[in-house]
Design a protein around this motif. Sequence first.
Motif, short mmCIF file in Angstrom:
data_model
loop_
_atom_site.label_atom_id
_atom_site.label_comp_id
_atom_site.label_asym_id
_atom_site.label_seq_id
_atom_site.Cartn_x
_atom_site.Cartn_y
_atom_site.Cartn_z
N ALA A 48 0.83 -1.20 0.00
CA ALA A 48 0.00 0.00 0.00
C ALA A 48 0.87 1.26 0.00
O ALA A 48 0.56 2.24 -0.68
CB ALA A 48 -0.92 0.00 1.21
N VAL A 49 1.96 1.23 0.75
CA VAL A 49 2.89 2.38 0.76
C VAL A 49 3.46 2.58 -0.64
O VAL A 49 3.55 3.71 -1.13
CB VAL A 49 4.01 2.18 1.80
N LEU A 50 3.85 1.49 -1.28
CA LEU A 50 4.37 1.59 -2.65
C LEU A 50 3.32 2.15 -3.59
O LEU A 50 3.62 3.00 -4.43
CB LEU A 50 4.85 0.22 -3.14
N ALA A 51 2.08 1.68 -3.45
CA ALA A 51 1.01 2.16 -4.33
C ALA A 51 0.76 3.65 -4.15
O ALA A 51 0.46 4.35 -5.13
CB ALA A 51 -0.27 1.37 -4.07
N LEU A 52 0.90 4.15 -2.93
CA LEU A 52 0.72 5.58 -2.69
C LEU A 52 1.94 6.39 -3.09
O LEU A 52 1.82 7.55 -3.50
CB LEU A 52 0.40 5.82 -1.21
N ALA A 53 3.14 5.80 -2.97
CA ALA A 53 4.37 6.55 -3.23
C ALA A 53 4.70 6.63 -4.72
O ALA A 53 5.32 7.59 -5.16
CB ALA A 53 5.53 5.92 -2.47
N VAL A 54 4.31 5.63 -5.51
CA VAL A 54 4.66 5.63 -6.93
C VAL A 54 4.11 6.84 -7.67
O VAL A 54 4.84 7.48 -8.43
CB VAL A 54 4.23 4.30 -7.60
N PRO A 55 2.83 7.24 -7.48
CA PRO A 55 2.36 8.43 -8.19
C PRO A 55 3.12 9.71 -7.81
O PRO A 55 3.29 10.60 -8.63
CB PRO A 55 0.89 8.55 -7.79
N ALA A 56 3.59 9.76 -6.56
CA ALA A 56 4.29 10.96 -6.10
C ALA A 56 5.76 10.98 -6.52
O ALA A 56 6.31 12.04 -6.82
CB ALA A 56 4.20 11.07 -4.58
N THR A 57 6.41 9.81 -6.54
CA THR A 57 7.85 9.78 -6.79
C THR A 57 8.25 9.06 -8.07
O THR A 57 9.40 9.12 -8.48
CB THR A 57 8.59 9.10 -5.61
N GLY A 58 7.33 8.32 -8.66
CA GLY A 58 7.65 7.55 -9.86
C GLY A 58 8.17 6.18 -9.50
O GLY A 58 8.32 5.82 -8.33
N PHE A 59 8.43 5.39 -10.53
CA PHE A 59 8.95 4.04 -10.32
C PHE A 59 10.42 4.10 -9.96
O PHE A 59 11.10 5.10 -10.21
CB PHE A 59 8.76 3.20 -11.59
N GLY A 60 10.93 3.05 -9.36
CA GLY A 60 12.35 2.98 -9.00
C GLY A 60 12.54 2.82 -7.51
O GLY A 60 11.70 2.27 -6.81
N ALA A 61 13.66 3.32 -7.03
CA ALA A 61 14.05 3.10 -5.63
C ALA A 61 13.31 3.99 -4.64
O ALA A 61 13.14 3.60 -3.48
CB ALA A 61 15.55 3.31 -5.48
N ALA A 62 12.86 5.16 -5.05
CA ALA A 62 12.27 6.11 -4.09
C ALA A 62 11.06 5.54 -3.34
O ALA A 62 11.00 5.67 -2.11
CB ALA A 62 11.90 7.41 -4.80
N PRO A 63 10.09 4.91 -3.99
CA PRO A 63 8.97 4.35 -3.21
C PRO A 63 9.42 3.27 -2.22
O PRO A 63 8.90 3.19 -1.11
CB PRO A 63 8.04 3.74 -4.27
N THR A 64 10.39 2.48 -2.63
CA THR A 64 10.92 1.44 -1.73
C THR A 64 11.58 2.07 -0.52
O THR A 64 11.41 1.61 0.62
CB THR A 64 11.91 0.54 -2.47
N LEU A 65 12.34 3.13 -0.74
CA LEU A 65 13.02 3.81 0.38
C LEU A 65 12.00 4.41 1.34
O LEU A 65 12.21 4.37 2.56
CB LEU A 65 13.95 4.88 -0.16
N ILE A 66 10.91 4.94 0.82
CA ILE A 66 9.86 5.48 1.69
C ILE A 66 9.27 4.36 2.55
O ILE A 66 9.09 4.50 3.76
CB ILE A 66 8.78 6.18 0.86
N ALA A 67 8.96 3.22 1.93
CA ALA A 67 8.40 2.09 2.67
C ALA A 67 9.38 1.60 3.73
O ALA A 67 8.99 1.31 4.87
CB ALA A 67 8.04 0.95 1.71
N LEU A 68 10.66 1.51 3.38
CA LEU A 68 11.67 1.04 4.35
C LEU A 68 11.81 2.02 5.51
O LEU A 68 11.96 1.60 6.68
CB LEU A 68 13.01 0.83 3.66
N PHE A 69 11.79 3.30 5.21
CA PHE A 69 11.89 4.29 6.28
C PHE A 69 10.72 4.15 7.25
O PHE A 69 10.91 4.12 8.47
CB PHE A 69 11.92 5.70 5.69
#
Length: 194
Positions: A48-69
């Motif tokens: 769910a965090v990835l699904a919310l972060a992808v529109p804001a940051t795009g694909f790649g490492a950024a959504p994963t980093l948000i989820a890990l944080f």
Amino acid sequence: LVWVSCPWRGAAFRVVRAGVSVPGKRGELLLPLSRAIAKAGQTFPPVAVLALAVPATGFGAAPTLIALFLYGLLPIFENTVSGLRQVSPSVLDAADGMGMDAIQRLLRVELPLALPLILEGLKVATVINIGTATIGSTVAAKGLGEVIIAGLISDNTAFILQGGLIVGLMAVTRHEALGLIESASTQRIGLRPA
């Protein structure tokens, strides 16, 4: 991808600093709010965090980093608060009696005595983040999850097992390495016999 326990350098130390600022008379009002923020990161599923972060940051490492944080917040924060709260009031009174101000008491007495629990929180967050980092492959982030996803797509059990075993081995070795660091640091400051 995983540095100590949080994806961005220094993020773990910012969480510890937040945990340090909460205990005490002034911080008691902030504790429920701080705890709710830390718990919020753990309640959302990583997908769910990835699904919310992808529109804001795009694909790649950024959504994963948000989820890990977000997943690393709670164990570090809670262990920091618990570690600081377990310091004996008589030890704090002795530090005050020696003329230490609040910062000296925190740096020379409270943090060294809370160090084992703080490091335990870092160990738990590290293991959580290594396992969670594999889902980053679903949003085109490079990592060990690629092998697992490739195995799922091609129905190749060997790939799935290979990726899963490597991630599990990484988690165990990081946990043990941080355990050795914890033992060495607590021996160095005199909390454990050599």
